[in-house]
Design a protein around this motif. Structure first.
Motif, PDB file in Angstrom:
ATOM      1  N   ARG A  53       0.769  -1.171  -0.001  1.00  7.76           N
ATOM      2  CA  ARG A  53       0.148  -0.450   0.093  1.00  7.76           C
ATOM      3  C   ARG A  53       0.671   1.060   0.239  1.00  7.76           C
ATOM      4  O   ARG A  53       0.240   2.399  -0.385  1.00  7.76           O
ATOM      5  CB  ARG A  53      -0.790   0.067   1.194  1.00  7.76           C
ATOM      6  N   SER A  54       2.117   1.478   0.163  1.00  2.00           N
ATOM      7  CA  SER A  54       2.783   2.247   0.900  1.00  2.00           C
ATOM      8  C   SER A  54       3.607   2.794  -0.620  1.00  2.00           C
ATOM      9  O   SER A  54       3.508   3.912  -0.587  1.00  2.00           O
ATOM     10  CB  SER A  54       4.114   1.977   1.654  1.00  2.00           C
ATOM     11  N   GLY A  55       3.279   1.855  -1.381  1.00  2.00           N
ATOM     12  CA  GLY A  55       4.112   2.332  -3.052  1.00  2.00           C
ATOM     13  C   GLY A  55       5.974   2.517  -2.408  1.00  2.00           C
ATOM     14  O   GLY A  55       5.978   2.732  -4.010  1.00  2.00           O
ATOM     15  N   ALA A  56       6.342   1.824  -1.560  1.00  2.00           N
ATOM     16  CA  ALA A  56       8.012   2.368  -1.174  1.00  2.00           C
ATOM     17  C   ALA A  56       8.636   1.505  -2.252  1.00  2.00           C
ATOM     18  O   ALA A  56       8.410   1.162  -2.773  1.00  2.00           O
ATOM     19  CB  ALA A  56       8.118   2.053   0.161  1.00  2.00           C
ATOM     20  N   ASP A  57       9.739   2.590  -2.364  1.00  2.96           N
ATOM     21  CA  ASP A  57      11.023   1.917  -3.350  1.00  2.96           C
ATOM     22  C   ASP A  57      11.741   1.469  -3.113  1.00  2.96           C
ATOM     23  O   ASP A  57      12.466   0.654  -2.623  1.00  2.96           O
ATOM     24  CB  ASP A  57      11.084   3.124  -4.428  1.00  2.96           C
ATOM     25  N   PHE A  58      12.368   1.705  -1.454  1.00  2.00           N
ATOM     26  CA  PHE A  58      12.965   1.538  -0.611  1.00  2.00           C
ATOM     27  C   PHE A  58      11.821   1.205   1.166  1.00  2.00           C
ATOM     28  O   PHE A  58      11.707   2.016   1.209  1.00  2.00           O
ATOM     29  CB  PHE A  58      14.415   2.529  -0.617  1.00  2.00           C
ATOM     30  N   VAL A  59      12.476   0.429   1.531  1.00  2.00           N
ATOM     31  CA  VAL A  59      11.850  -0.326   3.086  1.00  2.00           C
ATOM     32  C   VAL A  59      13.315  -0.370   3.569  1.00  2.00           C
ATOM     33  O   VAL A  59      13.683  -1.532   3.380  1.00  2.00           O
ATOM     34  CB  VAL A  59      10.958  -1.218   2.857  1.00  2.00           C
ATOM     35  N   THR A  60      13.406   0.033   4.726  1.00  2.00           N
ATOM     36  CA  THR A  60      14.182   0.089   6.052  1.00  2.00           C
ATOM     37  C   THR A  60      13.338  -0.452   7.376  1.00  2.00           C
ATOM     38  O   THR A  60      12.109  -0.427   7.276  1.00  2.00           O
ATOM     39  CB  THR A  60      15.125   1.020   6.245  1.00  2.00           C
ATOM     40  N   LEU A  61      13.717  -1.910   7.210  1.00  2.00           N
ATOM     41  CA  LEU A  61      13.497  -2.599   8.752  1.00  2.00           C
ATOM     42  C   LEU A  61      13.768  -2.256   9.475  1.00  2.00           C
ATOM     43  O   LEU A  61      15.183  -2.950   9.925  1.00  2.00           O
ATOM     44  CB  LEU A  61      13.113  -4.117   7.468  1.00  2.00           C
ATOM     45  N   GLU A  78       9.163 -13.066  -0.920  1.00  2.00           N
ATOM     46  CA  GLU A  78       7.989 -13.868  -1.343  1.00  2.00           C
ATOM     47  C   GLU A  78       6.778 -13.437  -1.188  1.00  2.00           C
ATOM     48  O   GLU A  78       5.757 -13.542  -2.073  1.00  2.00           O
ATOM     49  CB  GLU A  78       8.194 -15.465  -0.756  1.00  2.00           C
ATOM     50  N   ALA A  79       6.537 -13.133  -0.175  1.00  2.00           N
ATOM     51  CA  ALA A  79       5.363 -12.428   0.546  1.00  2.00           C
ATOM     52  C   ALA A  79       4.354 -11.184  -0.788  1.00  2.00           C
ATOM     53  O   ALA A  79       3.584 -11.412  -1.202  1.00  2.00           O
ATOM     54  CB  ALA A  79       4.463 -12.089   1.567  1.00  2.00           C
ATOM     55  N   GLY A  84       2.501  -9.700  -6.328  1.00  2.00           N
ATOM     56  CA  GLY A  84       2.203  -9.309  -7.665  1.00  2.00           C
ATOM     57  C   GLY A  84       3.619  -7.827  -7.659  1.00  2.00           C
ATOM     58  O   GLY A  84       3.270  -6.823  -8.616  1.00  2.00           O
ATOM     59  N   GLN A  85       4.380  -7.667  -6.196  1.00  2.00           N
ATOM     60  CA  GLN A  85       5.101  -7.133  -6.253  1.00  2.00           C
ATOM     61  C   GLN A  85       6.915  -7.157  -6.147  1.00  2.00           C
ATOM     62  O   GLN A  85       6.703  -8.308  -5.609  1.00  2.00           O
ATOM     63  CB  GLN A  85       4.928  -5.851  -4.794  1.00  2.00           C
TER      64      GLN A  85
END
Length: 343
Positions: A53-61, A78-79, A84-85
């Motif tokens: 939903r965020s549409g983030a290009d980079f996700v820092t976890l 995988e999830a 579809g991402q």
């Protein structure tokens, strides 16, 4: 005919030049996933849904633990693929990184040791522009902002509030958070010299000096203190910008508190880990280095509007922008989502 060809050539050249000058955008999400979403029923799927939903290009976890004898980033990729991402990542522990763009290199900047935090870096490209994106989950011990509020920042047991500034900073510096950030600053110098855009996202487990100010010293149990917290001060001195304070400089109207957030998908007693000591602070950040043509265009919190204060669920009355969850919220932190443009 010749004039027509010249006209179309000029038109094509103008279009290409205009296209090259057009700004490109990218989003960064800082997401503390609270032990990989295993605490909240349905939390893992909620992490994937919120990333999509965020549409983030980079996700820092933050709080990546690689439970279930599998690598979290592999599992979440995988999830996301099933949704579809397509994202890319690399092996990490304690903090992790996802990218929509292929990763050309990854570096362990500050290795996790004795559960005292970590920093990783990846290098990627959007078009011809290289990026160095860092993820951090810093030492969660010796949190002196608890000592200020009358609880030990190591044991979270009740004590007399520490209101002497020198003592607060002494207690805070028992952590290795400033060591980790010093390593980031040193490593990022190489990236800046190489012409890369530098982004850092993470749960710093420490407030910002931009929040504990003269204006807020008598608010939120700050005990009358103005505190130059180490991590944020080091970053500011090195020239880095705090996205949230860049767009919302007033910590009174826009405190931007990310933890502890009210996750209504589990019982309160499972949500709080030190009921009498819990207070609200901004400890999740997206930081960036100024770069020619780079502009911060938007930043918002993502998560529930409510927070936890002294073991009780409360509603906040602030002007903070917030995107509320679709359904299940998987963590006791709010996430931060920043949008940038660059030319």
């Amino acid at each position: 005919m010749k004039n027509a060809i010249q006209f179309y050539f000029v038109l094509l050249l103008t279009t290409c030049l205009f296209s090259c000058r057009q700004a490109k955008t990218f989003k960064v999400m800082q997401f503390n996933i609270w032990q990989e979403g295993t605490v909240v029923p349905g939390g893992f799927d909620a992490i994937a849904d919120e990333i999509v939903r965020s549409g983030a290009d980079f996700v820092t976890l933050s709080e990546v633990r690689n439970y279930h004898n599998t690598r979290f980033c592999d599992r979440i990729i995988e999830a996301l693929k099933k949704r579809g991402q397509v994202y890319y990542s690399f092996y990490s522990y304690d903090s992790g990184l996802l990218s929509r763009y292929p990763i050309s290199d990854s570096v362990t900047v500050y290795p996790e040791k004795d559960d005292r935090g970590s920093i990783y870096k990846m290098i990627t490209k959007i078009g011809n522009q290289e990026f160095a994106v860092y993820t951090a989950h810093l030492d969660y011990r010796n949190c002196a902002y608890y000592d200020v509020r009358g609880y030990n920042g190591n044991t979270w047991e009740k004590q007399t509030p520490v209101t002497d500034l020198d003592s607060v900073l002494f207690l805070n510096r028992r952590s290795v958070r400033d060591d980790a950030i010093a390593c980031f600053i040193q490593e990022a110098q190489k990236d800046k010299a190489a012409g890369r855009i530098v982004i850092l996202g993470g749960d710093f487990n420490e407030p910002s000096h931009l929040d504990w100010t003269e204006a807020t010293k008598d608010m939120r149990d700050h005990q009358g203190l103005v505190v130059p917290w180490d991590v944020s001060t080091l970053l500011q001195k090195a020239g880095y910008k705090d996205t949230y304070r860049e767009l919302y400089p007033d910590p009174v109207t826009h405190p931007g508190m990310t933890c502890p957030a009210d996750c209504r998908n589990i019982a309160l007693e499972k949500l709080v880990w030190s009921p009498e000591a819990d207070d609200r602070d901004r400890i999740d950040f997206i930081i960036y280095a100024p770069f020619n043509g780079l502009a911060l265009t938007d930043v918002t919190l993502v998560g529930p509007k409510g927070d936890i204060l002294r073991g009780e669920r409360i509603s906040e009355n602030t002007a903070d922008p917030i995107i509320e969850p679709l359904a299940t919220w998987p963590t006791d932190h709010k996430a931060v989502l920043a949008t940038f443009s660059f030319k």
